[in-house]
Design a protein around this motif. Sequence first.
Motif, PDB file in Angstrom:
ATOM      1  N   THR A 163      14.272 -11.409   5.552  1.00 41.89           N
ATOM      2  CA  THR A 163      15.031 -11.247   4.307  1.00 41.89           C
ATOM      3  C   THR A 163      15.340  -9.784   4.034  1.00 41.89           C
ATOM      4  OG1 THR A 163      13.942 -13.221   3.404  1.00 41.89           O
ATOM      5  CG2 THR A 163      15.058 -11.766   1.836  1.00 41.89           C
ATOM      6  N   ALA A 164      14.343  -8.933   4.183  1.00 41.60           N
ATOM      7  CA  ALA A 164      14.550  -7.501   3.935  1.00 41.60           C
ATOM      8  C   ALA A 164      15.568  -6.922   4.908  1.00 41.60           C
ATOM      9  CB  ALA A 164      13.222  -6.756   4.050  1.00 41.60           C
TER      10      ALA A 164
ATOM     11  N   GLU B  91      17.937  -8.586   6.550  1.00 41.49           N
ATOM     12  CA  GLU B  91      19.242  -9.179   6.252  1.00 41.49           C
ATOM     13  C   GLU B  91      19.899  -8.452   5.073  1.00 41.49           C
ATOM     14  OE1 GLU B  91      22.382 -11.867   6.697  1.00 41.49           O
ATOM     15  OE2 GLU B  91      20.556 -11.907   7.922  1.00 41.49           O
ATOM     16  N   THR B  92      19.061  -7.951   4.176  1.00 42.73           N
ATOM     17  CA  THR B  92      19.556  -7.245   2.988  1.00 42.73           C
ATOM     18  C   THR B  92      19.951  -5.803   3.303  1.00 42.73           C
ATOM     19  OG1 THR B  92      18.003  -8.627   1.743  1.00 42.73           O
ATOM     20  CG2 THR B  92      19.011  -6.846   0.530  1.00 42.73           C
TER      21      THR B  92
ATOM     22  N   GLN C  87      14.989 -18.171  -7.185  1.00 43.29           N
ATOM     23  CA  GLN C  87      15.713 -17.305  -6.261  1.00 43.29           C
ATOM     24  C   GLN C  87      15.865 -17.926  -4.872  1.00 43.29           C
ATOM     25  OE1 GLN C  87      14.012 -13.109  -6.631  1.00 43.29           O
ATOM     26  NE2 GLN C  87      12.574 -14.269  -7.888  1.00 43.29           N
TER      27      GLN C  87
ATOM     28  N   THR D  55       9.428 -10.435  -8.650  1.00 42.16           N
ATOM     29  CA  THR D  55       9.685  -9.556  -7.503  1.00 42.16           C
ATOM     30  C   THR D  55       8.561  -9.538  -6.479  1.00 42.16           C
ATOM     31  OG1 THR D  55       8.669  -7.635  -8.580  1.00 42.16           O
ATOM     32  CG2 THR D  55      11.021  -8.037  -9.015  1.00 42.16           C
TER      33      THR D  55
ATOM     34  N   HIS E  68      10.231 -14.465   0.744  1.00 40.13           N
ATOM     35  CA  HIS E  68      11.643 -14.156   0.493  1.00 40.13           C
ATOM     36  C   HIS E  68      11.779 -13.208  -0.693  1.00 40.13           C
ATOM     37  CE1 HIS E  68      15.728 -14.697  -1.079  1.00 40.13           C
ATOM     38  NE2 HIS E  68      16.072 -14.936   0.184  1.00 40.13           N
TER      39      HIS E  68
ATOM     40  N   HIS F 222      13.233  -9.461  -0.325  1.00 37.06           N
ATOM     41  CA  HIS F 222      14.492  -9.158  -1.006  1.00 37.06           C
ATOM     42  C   HIS F 222      14.333  -8.013  -1.993  1.00 37.06           C
ATOM     43  CE1 HIS F 222      18.342  -9.793  -3.004  1.00 37.06           C
ATOM     44  NE2 HIS F 222      17.682  -9.749  -4.154  1.00 37.06           N
ATOM     45  N   HIS F 223      13.312  -8.084  -2.822  1.00 37.46           N
ATOM     46  CA  HIS F 223      13.159  -7.057  -3.859  1.00 37.46           C
ATOM     47  C   HIS F 223      12.668  -5.731  -3.283  1.00 37.46           C
ATOM     48  CE1 HIS F 223      14.234  -9.449  -7.347  1.00 37.46           C
ATOM     49  NE2 HIS F 223      13.618 -10.464  -6.758  1.00 37.46           N
TER      50      HIS F 223
ATOM     51  N   THR G  54      15.900  -4.166  -2.199  1.00 41.06           N
ATOM     52  CA  THR G  54      16.980  -3.924  -3.146  1.00 41.06           C
ATOM     53  C   THR G  54      16.576  -3.228  -4.445  1.00 41.06           C
ATOM     54  OG1 THR G  54      16.730  -6.125  -4.131  1.00 41.06           O
ATOM     55  CG2 THR G  54      18.284  -5.897  -2.293  1.00 41.06           C
TER      56      THR G  54
END
Length: 423
Positions: free
Chosen positions: A20-21, A23-24, A77, A374, A409, A413-414, A417
Motif C-alpha cells: 500500500t505504501a 503503491e501510494t 477505508q 491512521t 492498509h 497508506h497513512h 501520505t
Amino acid sequence: MKKRIIIIGGGASGLMAACTAAETGAEVILLEQNPSLGKKLLLTGGGRCNVTNNRPEEEIIRHIPGNGKFLHSTFTQFNQYDIMTFFIQRGVVLKEEDHGRMFPVTDKSRTILDAFIEELKRNNVIVRTNIKVDRLLMENGFVTGVQLEDSEIVLADRIVLATGGKALPRTGSKGDGYKFAKAAGHTITELYPTEAPITSDADFIRSQELKGLSLRNVALSVKNKKGKTVVSHQMDMIFTHFGVSGPAALRCSMFIHQTKKRDKTESITMALDVFPEQSLGAVEQNLQKLIKSQPEKSIKNGWKDLMPERYLLFGCEKAEIDPQKSLKELTPKEIKAFAAFCKNFEFQVNGTHPLDKAFVTGGGVSTKEINPKTMESKLTRGLYFCGELIDYNGYTGGYNITGAFVTGHAAGHHAATDEYQEA
C-alpha cells in the motif's frame, strides 16, 4: 519528495502495509528476520489461506471479540470486499466456503504470498530478509530510523511495526515488536493465548475415554462462578487427551482466560449441549418417541442414532443408566437425567495451551495509544502499528487476517501520505 518508510515484519499485515505504501508513491524498505517472507501466512487456513470473510462488516467486527470496535475506522477505508478486490485484480481467483470464508481456488496459501511478492517487485519495494532489528531510532518524539543487530543504521521518515504477536514463535513471532513499542513509550496489555485448545483435569479426560471423539454442531459454553453463561459457540468440537479442541473450543478459549482472571479462580465450568436447537422438553419428547416406537430394543441400540456411541454410553454412565437394559425399562427419572445430560453436561477446565502453542495472541499494544484511523502512535510521531501486535484478536474463519489486512492498509497508506504541520 518521496518518503522513506521502513516496514518491520513480512507477515500478512506487513506485506499489505508495504504494498500500500509503495503503491501510494513512497520508497519502501521491508525488513524480515526470517529467510523468506510470509512464514505464518503460509500456515493460515490450514495452509490454504482464508484471506477474509464475506459477511457484513458489523458481523466481522462481532467475530473479533477482543477490541474489534477499534477497527471500525480502518474498515471505512479498506474493508473485506476491498481485500477480495485487491487479490482478484492481481490474478487470484477466490471462492467462498462455509461461514463466509474466502479462499484462493488453488487452495494454496502460496498463491496469496506470490501475489504479494509480485506486487512488491512491481512497486520496487526493497526487501531484506534475514535482518534482525535491534532498536528504533527516535529524536524529539519522532522516529528517525532503525539500528540493525549488526549495528547498521537505516534511516527513515516513517516506521511501520508489523512484527506479529507471540503465538506460533516458530514462524518468527517472538514478541520483538513489544520491545520496540515499549521503547517508544507504549503500554503492552497482558498477553494471553487465544484460539487455543482447552485443557482439563476432569476424570473423563484423564481416563481418555472420549479421546478423539468428534461432535458435530454442538453448543459449548463457558460459565462464570455464578453459573451464568459468559459465551456459547455452536460449532464442531473434539475431545482430546488433554481436554477439548476443535472450532467451538478454540472460540471459547479467550473467555477461559478472561473468566479465570475476573473470577479469580483456577477452575472454570464449561457446559456441552449436543442438541442446541431443541429445548429440554423437546429432547425428552424425542426420547419418549424412540421408547414407544421400539420398546424392546436396548438403550444402546434404540438410541444409537442420537449421537456417537461412545458419547451415548458416557451419557448413560453420567445418568446412572444401564445401556444394556431395554428402553421400556427406563424410568421417568432416568429419561429426565439423560435428557439433562444431553442439554447440559458440565465439566471443569483449568486453562488453555500456552501462548507459544496458540494460533493467535490476545493483548498487545494498547489501542488507546494508537490513532484508530491512521494506525499512528499517539506518543511517537511517524511510528505506525498493524496486525497482531495490536491489542485486538478475532476468531478463526478469516477474521484475524482481515484485521491484519485492514490495519496494514491503513498504516501503509497513512505512513505514505500523512504530513505533519510545522509547530
